[in-house]
Write a protein that holds these residues in place. Sequence first.
Motif, PDB file in Angstrom:
ATOM      1  N   ALA A   1     -12.980   0.181 -70.054  1.00  0.00           N
ATOM      2  CA  ALA A   1     -12.269  -0.183 -68.821  1.00  0.00           C
ATOM      3  C   ALA A   1     -13.134   0.016 -67.585  1.00  0.00           C
ATOM      4  O   ALA A   1     -12.887  -0.611 -66.543  1.00  0.00           O
ATOM      5  N   LYS A   2     -14.152   0.876 -67.699  1.00  0.00           N
ATOM      6  CA  LYS A   2     -15.000   1.171 -66.546  1.00  0.00           C
ATOM      7  C   LYS A   2     -15.720  -0.081 -66.050  1.00  0.00           C
ATOM      8  O   LYS A   2     -15.952  -0.250 -64.848  1.00  0.00           O
ATOM      9  N   ALA A   3     -16.068  -0.972 -66.980  1.00  0.00           N
ATOM     10  CA  ALA A   3     -16.807  -2.179 -66.603  1.00  0.00           C
ATOM     11  C   ALA A   3     -15.894  -3.342 -66.246  1.00  0.00           C
ATOM     12  O   ALA A   3     -16.351  -4.345 -65.689  1.00  0.00           O
ATOM     13  N   ALA A   4     -14.606  -3.222 -66.557  1.00  0.00           N
ATOM     14  CA  ALA A   4     -13.683  -4.343 -66.326  1.00  0.00           C
ATOM     15  C   ALA A   4     -13.305  -4.433 -64.852  1.00  0.00           C
ATOM     16  O   ALA A   4     -13.029  -3.413 -64.210  1.00  0.00           O
ATOM     17  N   PRO A   5     -13.266  -5.645 -64.279  1.00  0.00           N
ATOM     18  CA  PRO A   5     -12.857  -5.801 -62.876  1.00  0.00           C
ATOM     19  C   PRO A   5     -11.363  -5.561 -62.715  1.00  0.00           C
ATOM     20  O   PRO A   5     -10.583  -5.775 -63.648  1.00  0.00           O
ATOM     21  N   LEU A   6     -10.972  -5.101 -61.545  1.00  0.00           N
ATOM     22  CA  LEU A   6      -9.560  -4.868 -61.247  1.00  0.00           C
ATOM     23  C   LEU A   6      -9.066  -5.967 -60.318  1.00  0.00           C
ATOM     24  O   LEU A   6      -9.568  -6.121 -59.209  1.00  0.00           O
ATOM     25  N   GLU A   7      -8.095  -6.716 -60.798  1.00  0.00           N
ATOM     26  CA  GLU A   7      -7.534  -7.805 -59.998  1.00  0.00           C
ATOM     27  C   GLU A   7      -6.204  -7.363 -59.401  1.00  0.00           C
ATOM     28  O   GLU A   7      -5.282  -7.003 -60.123  1.00  0.00           O
ATOM     29  N   MET A   8      -6.133  -7.378 -58.087  1.00  0.00           N
ATOM     30  CA  MET A   8      -4.921  -6.963 -57.382  1.00  0.00           C
ATOM     31  C   MET A   8      -4.036  -8.178 -57.090  1.00  0.00           C
ATOM     32  O   MET A   8      -4.510  -9.201 -56.612  1.00  0.00           O
ATOM     33  N   GLN A   9      -2.770  -8.019 -57.373  1.00  0.00           N
ATOM     34  CA  GLN A   9      -1.785  -9.048 -57.027  1.00  0.00           C
ATOM     35  C   GLN A   9      -1.044  -8.625 -55.767  1.00  0.00           C
ATOM     36  O   GLN A   9      -1.225  -7.516 -55.265  1.00  0.00           O
ATOM     37  N   ASP A  10      -0.210  -9.503 -55.274  1.00  0.00           N
ATOM     38  CA  ASP A  10       0.604  -9.181 -54.092  1.00  0.00           C
ATOM     39  C   ASP A  10       1.468  -7.957 -54.386  1.00  0.00           C
ATOM     40  O   ASP A  10       2.041  -7.826 -55.475  1.00  0.00           O
ATOM     41  N   GLY A  11       1.553  -7.082 -53.405  1.00  0.00           N
ATOM     42  CA  GLY A  11       2.379  -5.891 -53.563  1.00  0.00           C
ATOM     43  C   GLY A  11       1.695  -4.787 -54.336  1.00  0.00           C
ATOM     44  O   GLY A  11       2.337  -3.799 -54.702  1.00  0.00           O
ATOM     45  N   MET A  12       0.390  -4.944 -54.586  1.00  0.00           N
ATOM     46  CA  MET A  12      -0.373  -3.915 -55.284  1.00  0.00           C
ATOM     47  C   MET A  12      -1.448  -3.323 -54.373  1.00  0.00           C
ATOM     48  O   MET A  12      -1.939  -4.006 -53.475  1.00  0.00           O
ATOM     49  N   GLU A  13      -1.783  -2.062 -54.641  1.00  0.00           N
ATOM     50  CA  GLU A  13      -2.769  -1.366 -53.820  1.00  0.00           C
ATOM     51  C   GLU A  13      -3.572  -0.416 -54.706  1.00  0.00           C
ATOM     52  O   GLU A  13      -3.021   0.208 -55.621  1.00  0.00           O
ATOM     53  N   ASP A  14      -4.851  -0.317 -54.439  1.00  0.00           N
ATOM     54  CA  ASP A  14      -5.735   0.556 -55.210  1.00  0.00           C
ATOM     55  C   ASP A  14      -5.430   2.014 -54.847  1.00  0.00           C
ATOM     56  O   ASP A  14      -5.661   2.455 -53.717  1.00  0.00           O
ATOM     57  N   PHE A  15      -4.935   2.774 -55.827  1.00  0.00           N
ATOM     58  CA  PHE A  15      -4.531   4.155 -55.570  1.00  0.00           C
ATOM     59  C   PHE A  15      -5.696   4.993 -55.076  1.00  0.00           C
ATOM     60  O   PHE A  15      -5.559   5.756 -54.103  1.00  0.00           O
ATOM     61  N   LEU A  16      -6.849   4.883 -55.741  1.00  0.00           N
ATOM     62  CA  LEU A  16      -7.979   5.746 -55.390  1.00  0.00           C
ATOM     63  C   LEU A  16      -8.463   5.482 -53.966  1.00  0.00           C
ATOM     64  O   LEU A  16      -8.807   6.419 -53.230  1.00  0.00           O
ATOM     65  N   ALA A  17      -8.471   4.216 -53.557  1.00  0.00           N
ATOM     66  CA  ALA A  17      -8.887   3.888 -52.188  1.00  0.00           C
ATOM     67  C   ALA A  17      -7.958   4.550 -51.175  1.00  0.00           C
ATOM     68  O   ALA A  17      -8.403   5.056 -50.135  1.00  0.00           O
ATOM     69  N   VAL A  18      -6.666   4.581 -51.488  1.00  0.00           N
ATOM     70  CA  VAL A  18      -5.688   5.221 -50.607  1.00  0.00           C
ATOM     71  C   VAL A  18      -5.986   6.709 -50.472  1.00  0.00           C
ATOM     72  O   VAL A  18      -5.938   7.271 -49.372  1.00  0.00           O
ATOM     73  N   THR A  19      -6.327   7.344 -51.587  1.00  0.00           N
ATOM     74  CA  THR A  19      -6.548   8.800 -51.549  1.00  0.00           C
ATOM     75  C   THR A  19      -7.804   9.184 -50.786  1.00  0.00           C
ATOM     76  O   THR A  19      -7.992  10.355 -50.456  1.00  0.00           O
ATOM     77  N   ARG A  20      -8.652   8.205 -50.499  1.00  0.00           N
ATOM     78  CA  ARG A  20      -9.900   8.496 -49.785  1.00  0.00           C
ATOM     79  C   ARG A  20      -9.850   8.122 -48.315  1.00  0.00           C
ATOM     80  O   ARG A  20     -10.881   8.099 -47.638  1.00  0.00           O
ATOM     81  N   SER A  21      -8.654   7.871 -47.807  1.00  0.00           N
ATOM     82  CA  SER A  21      -8.515   7.425 -46.409  1.00  0.00           C
ATOM     83  C   SER A  21      -8.683   8.555 -45.409  1.00  0.00           C
ATOM     84  O   SER A  21      -8.966   8.317 -44.229  1.00  0.00           O
ATOM     85  N   GLY A  22      -8.448   9.795 -45.838  1.00  0.00           N
ATOM     86  CA  GLY A  22      -8.514  10.940 -44.924  1.00  0.00           C
ATOM     87  C   GLY A  22      -7.265  11.115 -44.084  1.00  0.00           C
ATOM     88  O   GLY A  22      -7.216  12.005 -43.226  1.00  0.00           O
ATOM     89  N   ALA A  23      -6.240  10.307 -44.330  1.00  0.00           N
ATOM     90  CA  ALA A  23      -5.002  10.387 -43.533  1.00  0.00           C
ATOM     91  C   ALA A  23      -4.245  11.684 -43.828  1.00  0.00           C
ATOM     92  O   ALA A  23      -4.337  12.252 -44.912  1.00  0.00           O
ATOM     93  N   LYS A  24      -3.496  12.136 -42.831  1.00  0.00           N
ATOM     94  CA  LYS A  24      -2.694  13.348 -42.963  1.00  0.00           C
ATOM     95  C   LYS A  24      -1.210  12.986 -42.920  1.00  0.00           C
ATOM     96  O   LYS A  24      -0.788  12.192 -42.069  1.00  0.00           O
ATOM     97  N   PRO A  25      -0.395  13.563 -43.784  1.00  0.00           N
ATOM     98  CA  PRO A  25       1.033  13.233 -43.794  1.00  0.00           C
ATOM     99  C   PRO A  25       1.803  14.029 -42.750  1.00  0.00           C
ATOM    100  O   PRO A  25       1.320  15.067 -42.272  1.00  0.00           O
ATOM    101  N   PRO A  26       2.996  13.573 -42.407  1.00  0.00           N
ATOM    102  CA  PRO A  26       3.846  14.390 -41.532  1.00  0.00           C
ATOM    103  C   PRO A  26       4.291  15.648 -42.278  1.00  0.00           C
ATOM    104  O   PRO A  26       4.457  15.629 -43.500  1.00  0.00           O
ATOM    105  N   ARG A  27       4.460  16.717 -41.573  1.00  0.00           N
ATOM    106  CA  ARG A  27       4.957  17.957 -42.181  1.00  0.00           C
ATOM    107  C   ARG A  27       6.454  17.795 -42.438  1.00  0.00           C
ATOM    108  O   ARG A  27       7.209  17.393 -41.543  1.00  0.00           O
TER     109      ARG A  27
END
Length: 537
Positions: free
Chosen positions: A158-184
């Motif tokens: 799976a490491k070599a396979a491309p990831l195809e995103m459809q509408d309404g989908m988002e790459d989880f790992l990219a989200v976790t690397r945003s540096g954003a902080k949540p509300p308390r």
Amino acid sequence: MSNLPLLHLDAPLHEHLRAHAQRTPHKPAYLWYGAALSFAELDRASDAFAARLAALGVRKGEPVALFMNNCPQYIMAHYGIQKIGAIVCPCGPLNKEHELAYQLTDLQARIIVAADNLLPVVDKVRDKTALQHVFVVRYADLLPEQPMLDVPPDLLAAKAAPLEMQDGMEDFLAVTRSGAKPPRVAIDMDNDVALMTYTSGTTGLPKGAMLTFRNALYKTDVSVSTKGIANSDVLLAIAPLYHIAGMLMGVNIPMLSGATTVLLHRFDPLTVLQAIERHRVTWWYSIAPMNVAVMAVPSARSFDLSSLRENTVTSFGIAFTESLAQQWRSFAPNCESMEAAYGLSETHTMDTYMPNHAIRWGTHGLAVPGNQIRIIDPDTGVDKPVGEPGEIILKNKGVFKGYWNKPEATAKALKDGWVYTGDMGKIDAEGYLTFMGRFKEMIKVSGYSVFPEEVELLLIKHPAVAQAAVVGIPDPEKGEVVKAFVVCKPEAAVDAQALIAWSRENMATYKVPRAIEFIDALPATGSGKVLRRLLKD
């Protein structure tokens, strides 16, 4: 690393994660085939995911579904969801379309975090459910370039396979690397629901057991304290994180103890040996067939397992006996191994523990501190005398709030703070509990009560039998008789009549199977629990 004192925070486990991220930021929280994820990195990743959920309008008390096998992203998602007071809702990755659709509809979940190989199942249910947003996880994303352990071939592919995103989908790992902080978000430990774990559905459709932040903290705390887990330990997590026992051991205990956890995608006996030797694992929770498989590896005795000091084991499929423990110790010479516990989803499991200094084989141990256990007559509610079987009922700070949207089922299971388990058991004079089986799976033969687990434990004493599962089948004279489904050991053979004859010599007449069917494998949940109801069907 020197052993630091436990934090002892009366706070959700994600706050323990924050505290470890400040106290030991660079310490590995998880090791994933050799790749380290530090406490600080895990805290930042879960923060960023929590912030993204908040941006999507997720609020306190909203269910968010998880649909994946073991991987570091699972833990990131789990704590990200809880940091904004939303509810972690694991969906078993073995679920097919109708099973996933049922759970998502029951939850009215808008958001799911799913592994990319499970997206075809998600796609089939999107139009039938309230799903609006899918975060996609790739198991291979966090694998190291040079793994220290054997990686499952499908993950490498799976490491070599491309990831195809459809509408309404988002790459989880990219989200976790945003540096954003949540509300308390302020958390009410005793009333806010942290987790919704669906029961196996022994009867009827699965039900979502609502577990609070207090439930999780209490059971994690008694697990750590009764088993003496310290932040200097190295844990091995293989049991499914989506199952309550695997979650307690692999998601919760690391956050309370601050210990490093070696995380595996799934069980592989050779990889277990590699992990214990190369990472100097000290503590492992396993299922009994895992130990048997590890010892069967031809090169097993060439591995140095001397670091392993404790192995708590659940008897699913086969019983973890004293002789099996002695056999395991010949491979891991410093390891104390024992039956893990009795517990259920509705109490965040771990209702008992086995004391290291006073192991009682054939039992499930003593009540954990703060837990009350009674054995009652299921018809009258009167307490049974010591040593007599009856229904197990429990009361402790791990007791769930009830079943999601099922008030009638809640009223039946939860009365005055006591959970009526539907399990049959007995307590001896020293307080050791023995789980004997489900009431609904009890077989009535000519008025005699036959507990499937008891017959199964006897059957596996036969030298040719690897595993056995027992059900009741109708009989015009006796009401019911016993039927056994048997898995033979490799290169071992026994015919049905010979096994029935052996049974007559080794158990009471009414317990003897009248029919035996040989099969290749027993149907089981992802956690290893045998599904007798499927055999009966």
